[in-house]
Design a protein around this motif. Structure first.
Motif, PDB file in Angstrom:
ATOM      1  N   TYR A 106       0.817  -1.213   0.000  1.00 62.13           N
ATOM      2  CA  TYR A 106       0.000   0.000   0.000  1.00 62.13           C
ATOM      3  C   TYR A 106       0.850   1.261   0.000  1.00 62.13           C
ATOM      4  CZ  TYR A 106      -3.341   3.547   1.545  1.00 62.13           C
ATOM      5  OH  TYR A 106      -4.109   4.683   1.654  1.00 62.13           O
ATOM      6  N   ILE A 141       0.497   4.128  -2.951  1.00 64.17           N
ATOM      7  CA  ILE A 141       0.224   5.561  -2.762  1.00 64.17           C
ATOM      8  C   ILE A 141       1.360   6.407  -3.321  1.00 64.17           C
ATOM      9  CG2 ILE A 141      -0.082   7.386  -1.037  1.00 64.17           C
ATOM     10  CD1 ILE A 141      -2.543   5.594  -1.545  1.00 64.17           C
ATOM     11  N   VAL A 175      -5.830   9.427   1.616  1.00 59.86           N
ATOM     12  CA  VAL A 175      -4.727   8.768   2.317  1.00 59.86           C
ATOM     13  C   VAL A 175      -4.756   9.027   3.812  1.00 59.86           C
ATOM     14  CG1 VAL A 175      -2.219   8.477   2.396  1.00 59.86           C
ATOM     15  CG2 VAL A 175      -3.337   9.006   0.225  1.00 59.86           C
ATOM     16  N   THR A 211       3.092   8.165   3.695  1.00 61.82           N
ATOM     17  CA  THR A 211       3.109   6.712   3.881  1.00 61.82           C
ATOM     18  C   THR A 211       4.219   6.257   4.815  1.00 61.82           C
ATOM     19  OG1 THR A 211       4.448   6.510   1.864  1.00 61.82           O
ATOM     20  CG2 THR A 211       2.069   6.295   1.627  1.00 61.82           C
TER      21      THR A 211
END
Length: 817
Positions: A274, A278, A336, A533
């Motif tokens: 993931y 992103i 996000v 992230t």
């Protein structure tokens, strides 16, 4: 009178995103406390003042657009009451005001004290350090497994937290679902399709011998299926507000948006971590790559930032750029981080610790980037854009190549049209010099039409190389040649620019400790994506695991999946959310591993058995005392109809019908819209998604609005849905195909025919009563047809078709238990 607290976070977000900016831009000059002279005694810069009205009485009646003269004024329905007086607002802005009034005119603005002085410069009043005390900005932490009443019940760690919450509220979990119910649930949740009768029988046989092994094996097979990415990729496309046109007034087509759709499907199938998923969407063009294919994939991923809505008619180039960036900030931050950063465009965030300077720190990042969305120049589009050429050619193009003759003809038409433009331009100039203003004006209007033709021909020609082969083009975002910091705009308008520039950066309240400084010669998108992230970011893993939970159970641990801020709801199981977020990172950000863990849990395995006493304690099932029955979403319902009829085509089509139509403006240069809404027999994720023109089979059943970022779809029940099930060509044609499949392909007769129909539709055999009624109905239909002189074979097929239609239209077919 309703207060701010009476409105939902979504309603306040709608005001902040759509209404406040329009008021500031079009109304405040004459109707705010900062106006040199307030016109008509009407102030529109606070809720109280707006409701109070002006010299001529009230202008806003919440919930009643017809009684609100504010709406009358901006629609120009009354020639004596037209506001703004010099120009009419765009249709989309007017539609937004109507929607706002219908929802009760939510408005968080407070009226300033009479002696308050207007603020000329920006000074933040937010205590960012104190804001970090809020739960969402605290790092997730592991908890010990809580004590529970039934040690034998859990199958995984997450079950302990669910059961502990039930124990605390004196509730007990529901019994396990029947294996037939469970297998149907698994298939729809993981691949969006019903199990075949053979798959059901295989599952039931395995379950009788070893339930746990059978469940694990089935889940692993579904996760490994290519159908998984088509199901779960569509979930993300809701969040990414995927659409194949700009929407708004011009509604120009995006012929290459499908590349991003396919990227998302492939990413889910490949279980792309993931954090990488992103980073590729925010800054794929800036990531390292091993070969041209990987480079192309990274570029396509940035289409996430390019596929949003765009007001191509905006006359102010700088304002258009700021609005484009605002849409990118809003989508990226909510998708996000579940954080409404865009609410700090005009002022410090009213509810969350986000100063306006943080918004412009992010704005500088996106202002320092080029967005390639590929719309032609035209009279209705003042903001054309090119596409980028990918470094690898398509194995199979979405459009047909041109012959040399076709290519020459296209170039000839373009040259002719350019010549026509030059001649008419000269003629118009001559008319103006000769004093014939009427002729000059008429010719000038004609030039707009010719310029549009030139733009479309240039765009069409630009899709091919010199030999007529289609180019591999894509929507994308890249860094600008000269990055820069954004000015801070008072009230969010470009004409309110201050001399202050905000260094490119991040949202201060979200501390990771590993933030990278942004070099002067880079936009900062790569650093922004890495910050978003980071394993140290308290939101990224929480937000995505919450989305996964929501897509499986129908509601998130944080019910407001797109808003983890102060106006959102708090977690129902905070320790569980933290535990899952940490495990998500520990598992290498693997979405498949997290989904696997959830669907193998005892919590997921519960039946949907209703209990009045439990319902009274927890009517919304926040504590998960059972599995909440859920209606199939639009795509799963449509795909299921095709699957049981035998018509579903599982191969991926190349491109999209929009690509074949090419460049154009819906309702203007593209007048025949049939191909943009046409049904086909592929999975629903491959249907065209043109904004304001979604296919009926999706739109009627609460498909996500492609103009909006949607983490949670609505579920409505309206008469038009029932009418569709009774009368639509799609349902009737598939009922006929299902009947032919049973009678002609499988050559079934008697009780076996009815039993197989039930298995196809419901993944279960009919009860004795259902079998009896099925046989009686088919016999009765045939007897009536004989009396009417109908051919017997046709009568049998027609009777079976109506029976199949009743199965496809039933609540049991459309719902998961």
């Amino acid at each position: 009178m309703m207060t701010t607290g009476d409105f939902s976070p979504e309603q306040i977000d709608f005001f902040e995103s759509h209404i406040r900016p329009a008021l500031v831009k079009h109304c405040y000059k004459c109707h705010s406390t900062d106006a040199d002279k307030v016109k008509g005694g009407l102030l529109l810069d606070s809720r109280e003042a707006t409701l109070r009205g002006g010299d001529n009485g009230t202008v806003l009646v919440p919930g009643s657009p017809e009684e609100s003269t504010l709406l009358t004024a901006i629609t120009y329905e009354d020639s004596s009451l037209e506001m703004p007086p010099k120009y009419q607002l765009d249709d989309q802005v007017i539609a937004d005001f109507r929607t706002w009034i219908e929802m009760g005119a939510p408005d968080p603005r407070k009226e300033a004290p009479r002696d308050a002085q207007p603020i000329e410069t920006y000074t933040s009043t937010i205590d960012v350090e104190k804001g970090r005390d809020f739960w969402a900005y605290q790092k997730p932490h592991k908890s010990k497994l809580p004590e529970i009443s039934q040690s034998e019940w859990p199958r995984s760690e997450l079950d302990h937290f669910v059961l502990a919450a039930l124990d605390e509220n004196e509730l007990t979990p529901a019994p396990d679902a029947e294996p037939g119910t469970l297998v149907r649930r698994l298939f729809f949740d993981l691949i969006g399709l019903p199990p075949t009768p053979d798959q059901v029988e295989k599952f039931l046989a395995g379950w009788a011998k070893d339930p746990e092994a059978t469940l694990s094996k089935t889940v692993d097979a579904l996760l490994a299926s290519d159908r998984f990415g088509e199901r779960w990729g569509r979930h993300w496309l809701d969040v990414a507000r995927y659409g194949e046109s700009t929407g708004k007034e011009a509604n120009a087509l995006y012929p290459y948006a499908w590349r991003y759709r396919d990227y998302v499907i492939d990413a889910f199938n490949a279980d792309k971590p993931y954090d990488q998923f992103i980073q590729e969407q925010i800054a794929g063009d800036l990531l390292p790559f091993e070969n041209d294919a990987e480079r192309a994939e990274h570029l396509v991923a940035t289409g996430f930032l390019a596929i949003g809505t765009k007001g191509l008619n905006d006359q102010n180039n700088r304002q258009f750029k700021f609005d484009l960036v605002d849409e990118q900030i809003d989508t990226a931050s909510r998708a996000v981080l579940a954080t409404t950063v865009a609410c700090a465009r005009c002022h410090d965030h009213k509810f969350d610790p986000i100063p306006m300077s943080d918004y412009y720190a992010m704005a500088g990042v996106f202002l320092s980037s080029e967005t390639w969305y590929g719309t032609p120049g035209a009279a209705q589009s003042r903001h054309s854009s090119d596409l980028i050429t990918l470094p690898v050619a398509d194995e199979q193009s979405a459009i047909d190549p041109l012959s040399l003759g076709q290519l020459i003809d296209l170039q000839f038409r373009l040259d002719q049209t350019r010549e026509e433009f030059r001649n008419q331009q000269a003629e118009a100039a001559e008319a103006r010099r000769g004093g014939d203003t009427d002729k000059a004006q008429r010719l000038t209007l004609g030039l707009l039409r010719i310029r549009s033709q030139i733009g479309l021909l240039e765009s069409q020609l630009g899709r091919y190389d010199g030999e007529g082969n289609p180019l591999a083009l894509a929507m994308a975002v890249t860094d600008s040649a000269e990055p820069f910091d954004s000015q801070l705009l008072i009230r969010g308008e470009e004409n309110g620019a201050t001399s202050e520039r905000v260094p490119r950066g991040y949202v201060q309240v979200i501390q990771t400790g590993d933030e990278e400084p942004i070099p002067d010669d880079e936009s900062g998108r790569l650093q922004l994506a890495q910050w978003m992230t980071s394993p140290e970011n308290p939101l990224a893993a929480r937000v995505m695991t919450n989305r996964l939970w929501h897509w499986i159970f129908g509601q998130g641990i944080v019910p407001t999946v797109d808003n983890f801020g102060a106006t959102g709801q708090t977690p129902t199981h905070p320790e569980l959310l933290d535990q899952m977020a940490i495990r998500f990172i520990e598992k290498g950000w693997s979405m498949k591993q997290m989904i696997r863990e959830i669907v193998l849990s005892r919590t997921y395995r519960q039946s949907s058995e209703f209990d009045q006493e439990k319902f009274e304690k927890d009517p919304d099932n926040h504590l998960l005392w059972r599995m909440t029955p859920r209606r199939l979403d639009a795509e799963s319902f449509r795909d299921a109809v095709l699957a049981v009829s035998g018509k579903l085509e599982l191969d991926r089509p190349v491109g999209s019908p929009v690509a074949k139509v090419g460049d154009g403006f819906v309702g203007r240069t593209v007048r025949d819209q049939s191909s943009l809404t046409a049904e086909h027999d592929h999975r629903s994720i491959y249907l065209p998604v043109v904004r304001d023109l979604v296919p009926e089979s999706l739109a009627l059943f609460d498909f996500a609005d492609p103009s909006l970022m949607t983490g949670e779809r609505e579920t409505t029940t309206v008469p038009s849905q029932a009418l569709y099930l009774m009368n639509s060509e799609f349902i009737i044609a598939n009922a006929d195909a299902m009947a032919r499949r049973l009678a002609e392909d499988l050559k079934l007769r008697g009780p076996k025919l009815g039993a197989t129909a039930f298995y196809l539709a419901y993944a279960r055999p009919p009860t004795a009563e259902e079998a009896r009624k099925t046989a009686a109905y088919l016999d009765r239909f045939l007897a009536t047809a004989r009396k009417d002189g109908m051919d017997e074979e046709k009568a049998k097929l027609l009777g079976l078709t109506t029976f199949c239609q009743s199965l496809l239209s039933s609540a049991e077919f459309r719902y998961l238990n």
